[in-house]
Structure formats: C-alpha cells, structure tokens
Design a protein around this motif. Structure first.
Motif, PDB file in Angstrom:
ATOM      1  N   PRO A 245       0.801  -1.227   0.000  1.00 21.28           N
ATOM      2  CA  PRO A 245       0.000   0.000   0.000  1.00 21.28           C
ATOM      3  C   PRO A 245       0.835   1.279   0.000  1.00 21.28           C
ATOM      4  CG  PRO A 245      -0.895  -1.567   1.555  1.00 21.28           C
ATOM      5  CD  PRO A 245       0.421  -2.136   1.071  1.00 21.28           C
ATOM      6  N   ASN A 246       2.063   1.213   0.477  1.00 20.27           N
ATOM      7  CA  ASN A 246       2.901   2.408   0.554  1.00 20.27           C
ATOM      8  C   ASN A 246       3.747   2.652  -0.692  1.00 20.27           C
ATOM      9  OD1 ASN A 246       1.981   2.815   3.174  1.00 20.27           O
ATOM     10  ND2 ASN A 246       3.601   1.569   4.043  1.00 20.27           N
ATOM     11  N   ASP A 247       3.703   1.759  -1.660  1.00 13.29           N
ATOM     12  CA  ASP A 247       4.524   1.928  -2.857  1.00 13.29           C
ATOM     13  C   ASP A 247       4.035   3.109  -3.689  1.00 13.29           C
ATOM     14  OD1 ASP A 247       6.451  -0.052  -2.570  1.00 13.29           O
ATOM     15  OD2 ASP A 247       5.173  -1.586  -3.465  1.00 13.29           O
ATOM     16  N   ASP A 248       4.992   3.829  -4.225  1.00 14.61           N
ATOM     17  CA  ASP A 248       4.723   4.955  -5.106  1.00 14.61           C
ATOM     18  C   ASP A 248       4.776   4.445  -6.544  1.00 14.61           C
ATOM     19  OD1 ASP A 248       6.344   7.242  -6.803  1.00 14.61           O
ATOM     20  OD2 ASP A 248       4.794   8.075  -5.486  1.00 14.61           O
ATOM     21  N   ALA A 249       3.735   4.708  -7.320  1.00 10.92           N
ATOM     22  CA  ALA A 249       3.645   4.189  -8.691  1.00 10.92           C
ATOM     23  C   ALA A 249       4.824   4.635  -9.549  1.00 10.92           C
ATOM     24  CB  ALA A 249       2.334   4.629  -9.328  1.00 10.92           C
ATOM     25  N   ILE A 250       5.263   5.858  -9.388  1.00 17.20           N
ATOM     26  CA  ILE A 250       6.388   6.360 -10.188  1.00 17.20           C
ATOM     27  C   ILE A 250       7.657   5.602  -9.846  1.00 17.20           C
ATOM     28  CG2 ILE A 250       7.867   8.368 -10.607  1.00 17.20           C
ATOM     29  CD1 ILE A 250       5.318  10.088 -10.255  1.00 17.20           C
ATOM     30  N   GLU A 251       7.878   5.336  -8.563  1.00 18.10           N
ATOM     31  CA  GLU A 251       9.067   4.601  -8.146  1.00 18.10           C
ATOM     32  C   GLU A 251       9.042   3.166  -8.670  1.00 18.10           C
ATOM     33  OE1 GLU A 251      12.726   3.954  -6.908  1.00 18.10           O
ATOM     34  OE2 GLU A 251      11.741   5.903  -6.855  1.00 18.10           O
ATOM     35  N   VAL A 252       7.890   2.529  -8.645  1.00 19.50           N
ATOM     36  CA  VAL A 252       7.775   1.172  -9.178  1.00 19.50           C
ATOM     37  C   VAL A 252       8.064   1.182 -10.679  1.00 19.50           C
ATOM     38  CG1 VAL A 252       6.199  -0.765  -9.600  1.00 19.50           C
ATOM     39  CG2 VAL A 252       6.203   0.396  -7.371  1.00 19.50           C
ATOM     40  N   ASP A 253       7.522   2.156 -11.395  1.00 22.41           N
ATOM     41  CA  ASP A 253       7.803   2.276 -12.828  1.00 22.41           C
ATOM     42  C   ASP A 253       9.295   2.443 -13.088  1.00 22.41           C
ATOM     43  OD1 ASP A 253       5.141   2.010 -13.498  1.00 22.41           O
ATOM     44  OD2 ASP A 253       4.814   4.149 -13.868  1.00 22.41           O
ATOM     45  N   ARG A 254       9.967   3.226 -12.266  1.00 26.56           N
ATOM     46  CA  ARG A 254      11.419   3.419 -12.418  1.00 26.56           C
ATOM     47  C   ARG A 254      12.166   2.098 -12.217  1.00 26.56           C
ATOM     48  NH1 ARG A 254      11.476   8.850  -9.010  1.00 26.56           N
ATOM     49  NH2 ARG A 254      11.010  10.303 -10.687  1.00 26.56           N
ATOM     50  N   LYS A 255      11.773   1.347 -11.196  1.00 25.56           N
ATOM     51  CA  LYS A 255      12.422   0.053 -10.945  1.00 25.56           C
ATOM     52  C   LYS A 255      12.253  -0.878 -12.136  1.00 25.56           C
ATOM     53  CE  LYS A 255      12.023  -0.535  -5.956  1.00 25.56           C
ATOM     54  NZ  LYS A 255      11.416  -1.406  -4.931  1.00 25.56           N
ATOM     55  N   VAL A 256      11.032  -0.946 -12.639  1.00 23.29           N
ATOM     56  CA  VAL A 256      10.756  -1.829 -13.775  1.00 23.29           C
ATOM     57  C   VAL A 256      11.606  -1.413 -14.974  1.00 23.29           C
ATOM     58  CG1 VAL A 256       8.979  -2.539 -15.433  1.00 23.29           C
ATOM     59  CG2 VAL A 256       8.457  -2.469 -12.984  1.00 23.29           C
ATOM     60  N   GLU A 257      11.717  -0.130 -15.211  1.00 26.53           N
ATOM     61  CA  GLU A 257      12.532   0.362 -16.326  1.00 26.53           C
ATOM     62  C   GLU A 257      14.013   0.041 -16.101  1.00 26.53           C
ATOM     63  OE1 GLU A 257      13.287   1.793 -20.025  1.00 26.53           O
ATOM     64  OE2 GLU A 257      11.367   1.268 -19.115  1.00 26.53           O
ATOM     65  N   GLU A 258      14.494   0.167 -14.875  1.00 27.62           N
ATOM     66  CA  GLU A 258      15.880  -0.203 -14.559  1.00 27.62           C
ATOM     67  C   GLU A 258      16.122  -1.683 -14.839  1.00 27.62           C
ATOM     68  OE1 GLU A 258      16.978   0.891 -10.577  1.00 27.62           O
ATOM     69  OE2 GLU A 258      16.453   2.992 -10.923  1.00 27.62           O
TER      70      GLU A 258
END
Length: 73
Positions: free
Chosen positions: A10-23
């Motif tokens: 619940p605390n995950d930030d969508a932008i941060e998750v997108d960045r991880k996936v792109e990395e």
C-alpha cells in the motif's frame, strides 16, 4: 536475472515502481512481474517493453523467460 518480481504494498509509489521496472528492463531482465495483491492482478513487462495484464483466474504461461511454467493466477 532473467525474471524479477515486484510485489506492491500500500505504501509503494507508482512512479518509483515504474522506475524500478525500467531499470530492470535496461539491465537486460527478460521479464518483470509486478504483482498487485489489492487488485489481484499481475503486470508482465518484457525486455522489449511489451506488457500484458493478467487477472484472477487467468493463466501465466507461454512466456519465453519461464519455459514450461503454467500457473493459474
């Protein structure tokens, strides 16, 4: 690795998750699976950038990075 899995909280930030996936993609990971327990969905992101969303009762299978695997969501 060929496959990475991210389980959303619940605390995950969508932008941060997108960045991880792109990395992961840029590092050569063949398949990233983002699991959202709240919506009971899986988002598959392939190295080529194509995506597929799976829902409860769909089957995860036919993925080159996971040969021979077939699992109902």
């Amino acid at each position: 690795p060929d496959v990475c899995v991210e389980v959303l909280s619940p605390n995950d930030d969508a932008i941060e998750v997108d960045r991880k996936v792109e990395e992961y993609r840029e590092a050569g990971v063949l398949l990233t699976i983002v699991i959202n327990p709240e919506t009971r969905t899986l988002l598959l992101v392939r190295k080529d950038g194509s995506t597929r969303r799976l829902y409860a009762h769909d089957t995860l299978g036919d993925e080159p990075a996971l040969p021979g695997l077939s699992v109902e969501i």
